[in-house]
Design a protein around this motif. Structure first.
Motif, PDB file in Angstrom:
ATOM      1  N   VAL A 125       0.724  -1.695  -0.143  1.00 21.81           N
ATOM      2  CA  VAL A 125      -0.075   0.020  -0.020  1.00 21.81           C
ATOM      3  C   VAL A 125       0.663   1.516  -0.174  1.00 21.81           C
ATOM      4  O   VAL A 125       0.086   2.747  -0.125  1.00 21.81           O
ATOM      5  N   GLY A 126       2.159   1.440   0.177  1.00 23.01           N
ATOM      6  CA  GLY A 126       2.814   2.294  -0.198  1.00 23.01           C
ATOM      7  C   GLY A 126       3.661   2.608   0.936  1.00 23.01           C
ATOM      8  O   GLY A 126       4.439   3.254   0.974  1.00 23.01           O
ATOM      9  N   MET A 127       3.624   2.079   1.448  1.00 22.88           N
ATOM     10  CA  MET A 127       4.543   2.682   3.491  1.00 22.88           C
ATOM     11  C   MET A 127       5.911   1.132   3.384  1.00 22.88           C
ATOM     12  O   MET A 127       6.153   0.205   2.577  1.00 22.88           O
ATOM     13  N   LYS A 128       7.236   1.551   3.476  1.00 25.45           N
ATOM     14  CA  LYS A 128       8.665   1.073   3.918  1.00 25.45           C
ATOM     15  C   LYS A 128       8.174   0.196   4.644  1.00 25.45           C
ATOM     16  O   LYS A 128       7.616   0.354   5.464  1.00 25.45           O
ATOM     17  N   ARG A 129       9.191  -0.684   3.925  1.00 25.74           N
ATOM     18  CA  ARG A 129       8.960  -1.942   4.043  1.00 25.74           C
ATOM     19  C   ARG A 129       9.882  -1.857   5.458  1.00 25.74           C
ATOM     20  O   ARG A 129       9.381  -2.826   6.635  1.00 25.74           O
ATOM     21  N   SER A 130      10.731  -1.108   5.512  1.00 23.38           N
ATOM     22  CA  SER A 130      11.728  -0.892   7.822  1.00 23.38           C
ATOM     23  C   SER A 130      10.298  -0.577   8.257  1.00 23.38           C
ATOM     24  O   SER A 130       9.740  -1.135   9.161  1.00 23.38           O
ATOM     25  N   ILE A 131       9.841   0.468   8.190  1.00 19.70           N
ATOM     26  CA  ILE A 131       8.286   1.286   8.891  1.00 19.70           C
ATOM     27  C   ILE A 131       6.956   0.195   9.043  1.00 19.70           C
ATOM     28  O   ILE A 131       7.345  -0.100  10.140  1.00 19.70           O
ATOM     29  N   SER A 132       6.511  -0.483   8.166  1.00 17.99           N
ATOM     30  CA  SER A 132       6.206  -1.596   8.405  1.00 17.99           C
ATOM     31  C   SER A 132       6.429  -2.467   9.418  1.00 17.99           C
ATOM     32  O   SER A 132       5.432  -3.596  10.112  1.00 17.99           O
ATOM     33  N   ALA A 133       7.867  -3.285   9.050  1.00 18.59           N
ATOM     34  CA  ALA A 133       7.792  -4.376   9.507  1.00 18.59           C
ATOM     35  C   ALA A 133       8.232  -3.702  11.764  1.00 18.59           C
ATOM     36  O   ALA A 133       8.096  -4.125  12.485  1.00 18.59           O
ATOM     37  N   LEU A 134       8.623  -2.252  11.494  1.00 21.77           N
ATOM     38  CA  LEU A 134       8.915  -2.206  12.806  1.00 21.77           C
ATOM     39  C   LEU A 134       7.130  -2.249  13.465  1.00 21.77           C
ATOM     40  O   LEU A 134       7.189  -2.370  14.988  1.00 21.77           O
ATOM     41  N   PHE A 135       6.146  -1.203  12.715  1.00 17.97           N
ATOM     42  CA  PHE A 135       4.707  -1.191  13.292  1.00 17.97           C
ATOM     43  C   PHE A 135       4.150  -2.971  13.988  1.00 17.97           C
ATOM     44  O   PHE A 135       3.925  -3.145  14.611  1.00 17.97           O
ATOM     45  N   VAL A 136       4.512  -3.408  12.642  1.00 20.39           N
ATOM     46  CA  VAL A 136       4.317  -5.310  12.680  1.00 20.39           C
ATOM     47  C   VAL A 136       4.574  -5.370  14.304  1.00 20.39           C
ATOM     48  O   VAL A 136       4.386  -6.995  14.676  1.00 20.39           O
ATOM     49  N   VAL A 137       6.324  -5.646  14.402  1.00 20.20           N
ATOM     50  CA  VAL A 137       6.941  -5.756  15.486  1.00 20.20           C
ATOM     51  C   VAL A 137       6.397  -5.338  16.875  1.00 20.20           C
ATOM     52  O   VAL A 137       6.382  -6.227  17.999  1.00 20.20           O
ATOM     53  N   ILE A 138       6.190  -3.923  16.906  1.00 18.15           N
ATOM     54  CA  ILE A 138       5.148  -3.319  17.811  1.00 18.15           C
ATOM     55  C   ILE A 138       4.271  -3.995  18.253  1.00 18.15           C
ATOM     56  O   ILE A 138       3.390  -3.945  19.430  1.00 18.15           O
ATOM     57  N   GLY A 139       3.418  -4.581  17.548  1.00 18.51           N
ATOM     58  CA  GLY A 139       1.514  -4.367  17.255  1.00 18.51           C
ATOM     59  C   GLY A 139       2.026  -5.898  17.942  1.00 18.51           C
ATOM     60  O   GLY A 139       1.422  -6.911  18.664  1.00 18.51           O
ATOM     61  N   VAL A 140       2.124  -7.257  17.677  1.00 21.71           N
ATOM     62  CA  VAL A 140       2.729  -7.990  17.840  1.00 21.71           C
ATOM     63  C   VAL A 140       2.717  -8.115  18.927  1.00 21.71           C
ATOM     64  O   VAL A 140       2.103  -8.872  20.300  1.00 21.71           O
TER      65      VAL A 140
END
Length: 484
Positions: free
Chosen positions: A164-179
């Motif tokens: 959807v356009g988000m940088k992969r590093s930022i999306s990985a950080l959000f997912v890790v924090i969410g988990v």
């Protein structure tokens, strides 16, 4: 008049002479052509005659050579027959002592067994060294494997955010924090419920122990009060001895608890950072690992890694779905039977379901024990039946449907893998044993099914195409990631 007549006569005679000369010229030309044609025909006939003579001469030479070779073969065969006859008529040689057994005289079965034996010893020694090294570095190896499992689980979310356009590093950080936030919230809620109802459960436990005591005395066992008191005294003595040992050397216990807490904190730190980098830079990591292999084995290593990753991804997703279904089913049954700590039991079932067979059994036993203490034996039996029903539906319905052909491991292999993991690594070994076996099984099937390809003959061999919705770690190699 006379002059004109003479002139016309002269012209006529001149014309006749010209026609005669032309006719004679034509005749001479025709004769010349006929002579040339006859000469060419005679030359061709002579050439054909010479060629036929050469062919006949070659045929005669070949026939002569064939006759000579046939005669030579006959002479050689006759000489060989005569030598064999003379050897048969000659006196036998004296019997000598047997020679020493050489390597070529070893039976084939013994030689083959010896070859397999030393190779097997080398493989076992290498495996033993690897296991010892992993055990020595368990504080690093186990978190890495857990991070790999988490990355396999959350990789679709990271891919969706990246699309959807988000940088992969930022999306990985959000997912890790969410988990991390989800796990902390789940454990906190379950712990709060246990803490609020612990006093009531303690009183119910004392009441249940009295009921069990009365049942042992008045039930089918007809145990005496002396035997029951002896058993209770044994348990009490064991607890007192443990407390005395703890009080005698409290600093060692404190240091042990501090060491365990430090290991847990370090492991959590490694899990979080490894999960982030696996999700954010999995392509670069896998490309680097493939480039470490020999050039001839890179294509096979890349394709095997992709197959293992697909198997691992399927396993983690199916395990999470199965664990969630088990937790929800047992929570519904516990709520229907009015068993306390419903949410805590659900969290325990969900987390323990990641250890196949043993985890679900332990969680079900805890749920039955809580039902026995709080509601009595009838409710405990109903809870036991509900736990068995949920587990049977999960084992015979969900797992075959979810795992499919990618993670097809025999139940005996699962039991042996879990037992081996417990022996080698305890709970952590049991957690990673079945995913490891599933990945190795998928790689073995892939390598045995793939045709034997020579690296020298196919230097540009490329890995097989990835399936739809396939893995992101190992990811497909990109132009900037090296020629994998």
């Amino acid at each position: 008049m006379t002059d004109q007549g003479d002139a016309s006569g002269d012209e006529k005679s001149t014309g006749k002479g010209s026609l005669g000369r032309m006719a004679s010229a034509f005749k001479r030309n025709r004769e010349t052509r006929d002579a040339n044609r006859k000469a060419r025909r005679m030359a061709q006939d002579e050439a054909d005659a010479r060629e036929s003579a050469e062919v006949a001469k070659e045929a005669a030479a070949e026939a002569r050579e064939s006759a000579e070779s046939f005669a030579l073969r006959l002479v050689n065969q006759f000489e060989r027959l005569r030598e064999e006859r003379q050897e048969q008529l000659a006196a036998p040689e004296p019997v000598t002592a047997p020679k020493a057994v050489s390597r070529t005289d070893v039976p084939y079965g013994v030689e083959l067994s010896a070859q397999w034996a030393w190779r097997f010893l080398v493989i076992v020694a290498a495996g033993y060294l690897i296991v010892r090294a992993l055990g020595f570095l368990s504080i690093v190896a186990v978190p890495l494997v857990i991070a790999l499992l988490i990355a396999a689980l959350v990789s679709p979310v990271v891919n969706g955010l990246a699309r959807v356009g988000m940088k992969r590093s930022i999306s990985a950080l959000f997912v890790v924090i969410g988990v991390l936030a989800g796990v902390i919230a789940m454990l906190s809620f379950a712990g709060t419920q246990v803490a609020n109802g612990f006093n009531d459960l303690a009183g119910q436990t004392v009441k249940a122990l009295d009921e069990i005591r009365d049942w042992l005395i008045n039930g089918p066992f007809h145990a005496s009060e002396t035997q029951i008191d002896t058993w209770l005294n044994t348990v009490q003595t064991t607890l007192e001895d443990w407390a005395a040992a703890y009080a005698a050397n409290p600093f060692s216990r404190v240091s042990e608890v501090g060491g365990v807490a430090l290991d847990v904190f370090a492991g959590l730190f490694i899990v979080l950072f490894s999960t982030y980098f696996f999700c954010a830079e999995g392509e670069r990591i896998w490309s680097w690992l493939v480039r470490l292999a020999p050039r001839a084995a890179r294509s096979r290593m890349d394709s095997s890694g992709r197959v293992a990753w697909v198997s691992l991804t399927q396993f983690t997703r199916a395990t999470v779905i199965v664990a969630a279904v088990d937790a929800v089913g047992i929570m519904i049954i516990a709520a229907a039977l009015q068993v306390p700590f419903v949410v805590a039991i659900g969290v325990l079932v969900f987390l323990s379901s990641f250890v196949p067979l043993i985890g679900a059994t332990v969680a079900g036993a805890v749920a039955v024990l809580v039902a026995l203490v709080s509601q009595g034996p009838v409710t405990a039996l109903l809870m036991l039946g509900g736990v068995i029903l949920v587990q049977q539906l999960e084992a015979h319905g969900l797992q075959p449907f979810l795992l499919g052909r990618w993670v097809r491991v025999h139940p005996l292999g699962v039991i042996l893998a879990v037992a081996t993991g417990i022996v080698l690594g305890g709970v952590a070994g049991a957690l990673v044993a079945v995913p490891l076996v599933a990945a190795l099984n998928a790689v073995a099937n892939h390598l045995t099914a793939a045709p034997a390809v020579s690296a020298a003959s196919t230097p540009g061999l490329q890995p097989p195409p990835r399936p739809v919705n396939g893995p992101t770690f190992p990811p497909p190699s990109s132009p900037g990631a090296g020629n994998v």
